[in-house]
Enzyme design. Structure first.
Site, mmCIF file in Angstrom:
data_model
loop_
_atom_site.group_PDB
_atom_site.id
_atom_site.type_symbol
_atom_site.label_atom_id
_atom_site.label_comp_id
_atom_site.label_asym_id
_atom_site.label_seq_id
_atom_site.Cartn_x
_atom_site.Cartn_y
_atom_site.Cartn_z
ATOM 1 N N ASP A 1 45.553 34.728 91.589
ATOM 2 C CA ASP A 1 45.227 35.350 92.950
ATOM 3 C C ASP A 1 46.676 35.636 93.643
ATOM 4 O OD1 ASP A 1 43.796 34.497 95.482
ATOM 5 O OD2 ASP A 1 44.783 32.639 95.085
ATOM 6 N N ASP B 1 39.770 28.873 94.293
ATOM 7 C CA ASP B 1 39.712 29.866 92.719
ATOM 8 C C ASP B 1 39.744 28.474 92.155
ATOM 9 O OD1 ASP B 1 41.723 32.029 93.909
ATOM 10 O OD2 ASP B 1 42.998 30.538 94.657
ATOM 11 N N GLU C 1 43.806 15.079 55.945
ATOM 12 C CA GLU C 1 43.688 14.228 56.837
ATOM 13 C C GLU C 1 44.614 13.809 57.944
ATOM 14 O OE1 GLU C 1 44.337 10.819 53.165
ATOM 15 O OE2 GLU C 1 43.697 13.271 53.727
ATOM 16 N N ASP D 1 51.103 14.471 53.368
ATOM 17 C CA ASP D 1 50.941 13.822 55.079
ATOM 18 C C ASP D 1 51.569 12.857 55.857
ATOM 19 O OD1 ASP D 1 48.290 15.109 55.112
ATOM 20 O OD2 ASP D 1 47.635 13.006 53.479
ATOM 21 N N ASP E 1 45.566 28.889 94.408
ATOM 22 C CA ASP E 1 46.089 27.709 95.076
ATOM 23 C C ASP E 1 44.303 26.803 95.696
ATOM 24 O OD1 ASP E 1 46.180 29.881 96.145
ATOM 25 O OD2 ASP E 1 48.328 29.032 97.469
#
EC number: 7.2.2.10
Length: 953
Positions: free
Chosen positions: A384, A682, A342, A776, A678
C-alpha cells in the site's frame, strides 16, 4: 377545596391494591401505543407488508435525496418513531457485525493433530506403548504436545481480525427521532434514520447526505485516499461514481469527519454497509498455508511412505528367509518408529520461535511462527502507498513565487524541522518578501492547528502551517482578526478569509485566498514582481499554468495563493506543491529487495499521477513500467489479469476487492506474496496474502489483527531483515533434517543388515536408546540456532514448491549414511575377529557410531560453507551440546555404574584416537563435496546470470 384535592386523589388510589394500580397504568400505556400506531400508518405489518429495502451506496448516490427518503419511507426532518425503529430492527438487525460463534477451543486444539507428521508421530507413540518402549512413547508424546500447543496458541491469537472491525464503529451518535435530537447508541441505527455529524465524529453507518456545510471526511482507512474528501448533497451521475472515493454525497461507516457538519439518512447498516463488505470478505477469506507447513506436510507423507516401505521389505525378506513373521513384524515396526525424527517438529518450532525473538529485536512482531520462514521464499511484495511507502503526512516540498523564484522545502511531517531554500540560501522570516507573502497567506487562510507535532484539521492546511513553522512565521495566524470567512467547497474549490491586523485595526480589511489554481486566478487582477504590483497579463497566466502542470506531473498537489482588498481585486502570490513524501530508507530497501529477486508492486487508492510519481521516486516505476486502474481490473477476467499482473508496477484507484483480485492472480501464477498496509482497506488483502505485514504506529487495529507481522516503527527496511531471517531459518531446518535423517538411516541400516544377515547385534537396547537421545537431543537442537548467514539476502527466494528433501540434500544424506554404516561395520568386523562378542566389541562399535554422529553434526552446520569459514565456535550452543555429548559418552565408557547399565568397558587413548581419525571421515568427505559444489557454481554463474528464473514475476 384546593388543599383537599391532593389528599382526595391519594385517598382514591388508597382504595385499590397495588396490582390493580399497575394494571390500570399498563392499560393506559398500551392505549397510548395503539394511538401512536394509528397515527403512523407507515408501520408495516411483519406478515403482510413489504419491508423497507437497503440501498447500496452506488444507487443512493445517483438518486435525489427526496427519492431516497421515499424509498426508505423516512422523514428527513423528524426522523422515525420508536415503533418504526423497532420493527425495522427486527428485519434488518442491529447495526453491528455478526461475529458467529466459532467452534469450541477444544475442537480447535484437536484439529492441530491433523498434520501428517503429527499423525505419524502419534502412531509411533501408540506402537511404542504397545511394545513397552515407554521412554520412546513419553518423548514422542511430549514433542507432539509442545508442537500442537504452540500452533494452537498462534492460531487462536491470529483469529481476532473480525472482532476488531467493530471498534471502528462509534459507540454513540446523534440521531433525530420523533422530531428530537437524541444521543443514541450507534448499534441502534436502522435504514431511514436521520443522523447528524460534526467535527471529530466517526460516521456510524453509510449515510446519504442531504445537508452538508464545509464537510470534509477522512476516508483513508477505507479507500486509501490521503486527502480528506469534500462532501456535497447533489445526486451523482452513474458514470462518475464507480469507485467509493468518487461518491461525494455518501458518508461511509467508520470514516472520520475532519471538518464541517452534516445530516444524512441511513442507507446501510452493519454488514449491508461498505464497511460490511470488507467484513464479509474477511470472514470468507482463509489464511493460506505457509510454504514451510506445506513442506512439513510433504515430509511427513514421505516419511510415512518410507516407514511403511521398510516394514514391508523387512517382513518380506524375513518371511523368505524362513524367520518368524511376528518376530520380523516387531523388529521392523521398532526400526520404523526409531527412524521417524520425533525431534523434527520441536526443532522447527524452536527455530521459528528464536527467529521471532530475533525479529522483535529488529522492531518487528511476528504473530504466526511459520511466517518468519515464509518470508524467505517471498518473491512479490504488494505494498500500500499511504502510510507504508509514504508517511501519510502531507508536506510542502516546492514553492513558486509570482515573480518566478523557485524554493525547495526540506523536512517531513507536521513539525518545524526543515528549511526553505532559495538559490542555495536558507530563507527565514520576512527575509524574502516573495516567499514570505505566500507563507503568510497560507497560514492566515487556514483552520488547522498543530500541537505537539499532531495535526488537528485538514492535511493540506497542516502542510501550510508546518511550512510557516519552518520559516518562523506560524505566529501570523494569531496576528490577524478574522472578520469574514468563505469556506471551501468542492464546487468552488477555494477558501478565503477577510481579516484585519490586530495592531492596525483602523486600516482596511485584507482578503487571503487559497485553492485550485484555475479558480484562484479568476479572482486575480495583479501579481507581485520584485516588490512591485503589476497587471496580470495572459503571458503571466500561461507561465503560472505551465508551472502548475509541471508540479502536477511530478505528483504534487498544487495550491495557488492570493491576497488583496476584495475578492475580485486580488494579487496573485504564487504556487505551493504538496506531497505525501516517501518514508526514510524505503528507496534503499526497495533497491536491495529488487536486486535479490523480489518484485515490488504499489497498490493504492490515489490517482495515477500521484501513484506513479511516488513509485518513480522509490525506483519502482520506469519508462517501461505499466500502471493499471481499479476500473481496468474490473474489466478483466481472472485469466487476463493473471497474464498482465506480473508486468504491472503500479495499481491505482484500487479498492479492497481489487487488492484481493491482484493477490489471488499473483498466487495463481505461483508467486509467494507479501502484502503491506495500514488501513482497513488493506485488511482483507493482508489476510489473503501469504504474508500480511501491518504498520505498528499508523496501522488500524483491524489491519494489525489481520496481519501476520507488524512493523513496530513502520520501517519498510525491516521487511528486508525479515526476509533474511526467513532464508536463514529455512537453511537451519534443512541442516537439522540432513543431520537427523542421515543418522537415522545409518542406525536403521546398521541394525537391519545385522538382523537380515543373521549377524550378532552390534548394539544393545540401551546403546540404541542413547544414540536416539543424541539424534534428537542437544547437538541436533543446536543446529536450529545456527547464526543467519549474512550472504543469504543476496540469494534469490526459493521456490515454495520445492520439498525440503531436494535431490542434492538426499544425496548428501545418503553419502553421510553410507560412510557411517561402512565405518561402524568395519570397526565391528575388526573387533569381532575372535567370533565372540565382548563388551569391548560393542563399546568400540557404540563409541564409533556416537563419534560419527558428532562429526556429522559438525558438517551439517552449513550446506554450502566450510566449517572453518563459518567459524568453529560461532554457534556456542552447538559447541556446548557436542562437548556435553562427548562428556556423556566418556562417562558411559569409564564410569563403573554406567558401564554396567550400557555393558561397556574402558578404552585406551589409542582406541579413542583411532576412532576419532576414522569418524572424522564423514566431515572430511562433506567438506570436499561443498568445495566441489562451490567451484561448479563459479563456473555456472556467468551462464545462469543471463537466464531468467522463476522469481521474475
Amino acid at each position: 377545596m384546593d388543599n383537599l384535592l391532593p389528599q382526595s386523589r391519594f385517598s382514591y388510589f388508597k382504595k385499590y391494591p397495588i396490582h390493580a394500580i399497575r394494571k390500570y397504568l399498563s392499560m393506559l400505556r398500551n392505549q397510548k401505543e395503539e394511538e401512536q400506531v394509528a397515527r403512523f400508518q407507515k408501520i408495516p405489518n411483519a406478515e403482510n407488508e413489504t419491508m423497507i429495502p437497503v440501498l447500496t451506496s452506488k444507487k443512493a448516490s445517483e438518486l435525489p435525496v427526496s427519492e431516497v427518503a421515499s424509498i426508505l419511507q423516512a422523514d428527513l426532518q423528524n426522523g422515525l418513531n420508536k415503533c418504526e425503529v423497532s420493527h425495522r430492527r427486527a428485519f434488518h438487525g442491529w447495526n453491528e457485525f455478526d461475529i458467529s460463534e466459532d467452534e469450541p477451543l477444544w475442537k480447535k486444539y484437536i484439529s492441530q493433530f491433523k498434520n501428517p507428521l503429527i499423525m505419524l508421530l502419534l502412531a509411533s507413540a501408540v506402537i511404542s506403548v504397545l511394545m513397552h518402549q515407554f521412554d520412546d512413547a513419553v518423548s514422542i508424546t511430549v514433542a507432539i504436545l509442545i508442537v500442537v500447543t504452540v500452533a494452537f496458541v498462534q492460531e487462536y491469537r491470529s483469529e481476532k481480525s473480525l472482532e476488531e472491525l467493530s471498534k471502528l464503529m462509534p459507540p454513540e451518535c446523534h440521531c433525530v427521532r420523533e422530531g428530537k435530537l437524541e444521543h443514541t447508541l450507534a448499534r441502534d441505527l436502522v435504514p431511514g434514520d436521520t443522523v447528524c455529524l460534526s467535527v471529530g465524529d466517526r460516521v456510524p453507518a453509510d449515510l446519504r447526505l442531504f445537508e452538508a456545510v464545509d464537510l470534509s471526511v477522512d476516508e483513508s482507512s477505507l479507500t486509501g485516499e490521503t486527502t480528506p474528501c469534500s462532501k456535497v448533497t447533489a445526486p451523482q451521475p452513474a458514470a462518475t461514481n464507480g469507485d467509493l472515493a468518487s461518491r461525494s454525497n455518501i458518508a461511509f461507516m467508520g470514516t472520520l469527519v475532519r471538518c464541517g457538519k452534516a445530516k444524512g439518512i441511513v442507507i446501510g447498516t452493519g454488514e449491508n454497509s461498505e464497511f460490511g463488505e470488507v467484513f464479509k470478505m474477511m470472514q470468507a477469506e482463509e489464511a493460506p498455508k505457509t510454504p514451510l507447513q506445506k513442506s512439513m506436510d510433504l515430509l511427513g507423507k514421505q516419511l510415512s511412505f518410507y516407514s511403511f516401505g521398510i516394514i514391508g521389505i523387512i517382513m518380506l525378506v524375513g518371511w523368505l528367509l524362513g524367520k518368524d513373521i511376528l518376530e520380523m513384524f516387531t523388529i521392523s515396526v521398532s526400526l520404523a518408529v526409531a527412524a521417524i525424527p520425533e525431534g523434527l517438529p520441536i526443532v522447527v518450532t524452536v527455530t521459528l520461535a528464536l527467529g521471532v525473538m530475533r525479529m522483535v529485536k529488529k522492531r518487528a512482531i511476528v504473530k504466526k511462527l511459520p511466517i518468519v520462514e515464509t518470508l524467505g521464499c517471498c518473491n512479490v511484495i504488494c505494498s500500500d502507498k499511504t502510510g507504508t511507502l509514504t508517511k501519510n503526512e502531507m508536506t510542502v516540498t516546492h514553492i513558486f513565487t509570482s515573480d518566478g523564484l523557485r524554493a525547495e522545502v526540506t523536512g517531513v511531517g507536521y513539525n518545524p524541522f526543515g528549511e526553505v531554500i532559495v538559490d542555495g540560501d536558507v530563507v527565514h522570516g520576512f527575509y524574502n518578501p516573495s516567499v514570505s507573502r505566500i507563507v503568510e497567506a497560507g497560514c492566515v487562510c487556514n483552520d488547522a492547528v498543530i500541537r505537539n507535532n499532531t495535526l488537528m484539521g485538514k492535511p493540506t492546511e497542516g502542510a501550510l502551517i508546518a511550512l510557516a513553522m519552518k520559516m518562523g512565521l506560524d505566529g501570523l495566524q494569531q496576528d490577524y482578526i478574522r472578520k469574514a470567512e468563505y469556506p471551501f467547497s468542492s464546487e468552488q474549490k477555494w477558501m478565503a478569509v477577510k481579516c484585519v491586523h490586530r495592531t492596525q485595526q483602523d486600516r482596511p480589511e485584507i482578503c487571503f485566498m487559497k485553492g485550485a489554481y484555475e479558480q484562484v486566478i479568476k479572482y486575480c487582477t495583479t501579481y507581485h514582481s520584485k516588490g512591485q504590483t503589476l497587471t496580470l497579463t495572459q503571458q503571466q497566466r500561461d507561465l503560472y499554468q505551465q508551472e502548475k502542470a509541471q508540479m502536477g506531473s511530478a505528483g504534487l498537489r498544487v495550491l495557488a495563493l492570493a491576497s488583496g482588498p476584495e475578492l475580485g481585486q486580488l494579487t496573485f502570490l504564487g504556487l505551493v506543491g504538496i506531497i505525501d513524501p516517501p518514508r526514510t530508507g524505503v528507496k534503499e530497501a526497495v533497491t536491495t529487495l529488487i536486486a535479490s529477486g523480489v518484485s515490488i508492486k504499489m497498490i493504492t487508492g490515489d490517482s495515477q499521477e500521484t501513484a506513479v510519481a511516488i513509485a518513480s521516486r522509490l525506483g519502482l516505476y520506469s519508462k517501461t513500467s505499466q500502471s493499471v486502474s481499479g476500473e481496468e481490473i474490473d474489466a478483466m477476467d481472472v485469466q487476463q489479469l493473471s497474464q498482465i499482473v506480473p508486468k504491472v508496477a503500479v495499481f491505482y484507484r484500487a479498492s479492497p476487492r481489487h487488492k484481493m483480485k491482484i493477490i489471488k492472480s499473483l498466487q495463481k501464477n505461483g508467486s509467494v506474496v507479501a502484502m503491506t498496509g495500514d488501513g482497513v482497506n488493506d485488511a482483507v488483502a493482508l489476510k489473503a496474502a501469504d504474508i500480511g505485514v501491518a504498520m505498528g504506529q499508523t496501522g488500524t487495529d483491524v489491519c494489525k489483527e489481520a496481519a501476520d507481522m507488524i512493523l513496530v516503527d513502520d520501517d519498510f527496511q525491516t521487511i528486508m531483515s525479515a526476509i533474511e531471517e526467513g532464508k536463514g531459518i529455512y537453511n537451519n531446518i534443512k541442516n537439522f533434517v540432513r543431520f537427523q535423517l542421515s543418522t537415522s538411516i545409518a542406525a536403521l541400516t546398521l541394525i537391519s543388515l545385522a538382523t537380515l544377515m543373521n549377524f550378532p547385534n552390534p548394539l544393545n537396547a540401551m546403546q540404541i536408546l542413547w544414540i536416539n537421545i543424541i539424534m534428537d537431543g542437544p547437538p541436533a537442537q543446536s543446529l536450529g540456532v545456527e547464526p543467519v548467514d549474512k550472504d543469504v539476502i543476496r540469494k534469490p527466494p526459493r521456490n515454495w514448491k520445492d520439498s525440503i528433501l531436494t535431490k542434492n540434500l538426499i544425496l548428501k544424506i545418503l553419502v553421510s549414511s553410507i560412510i557411517i554404516v561402512c565405518g561402524t561395520l568395519f570397526v565391528f568386523w575388526r573387533e569381532l575377529r575372535d567370533n565372540v562378542i565382548t563388551p569391548r566389541d560393542t563399546t568400540m562399535t557404540f563409541t564409533c557410531f556416537v563419534f560419527f554422529d558428532m562429526f556429522n553434526a559438525l558438517s551439517s552446520r552449513s550446506q554450502t560453507k566450510s566449517v572453518f569459514e563459518i567459524g568453529l565456535c560461532s554457534n556456542k550452543m552447538f559447541c556446548y551440546a557436542v562437548l556435553g555429548s562427548i562428556m556423556g559418552q566418556l562417562l558411559v565408557i569409564y564410569f563403573p555404574p554406567l558401564q554396567k547399565v550400557f555393558q561397556t568397558e574402558s578404552l585406551s587413548i589409542l582406541d579413542l584416537l583411532f576412532l576419532l581419525g576414522l569418524t572424522s571421515s564423514v566431515c572430511i568427505v562433506a567438506e570436499i563435496i561443498k568445495k566441489v559444489e562451490r567451484s561448479r557454481e563459479k563456473i555456472q554463474k556467468p551462464v545462469s546470470s543471463t537466464s531468467s528464473s522463476f522469481l521474475e514475476v
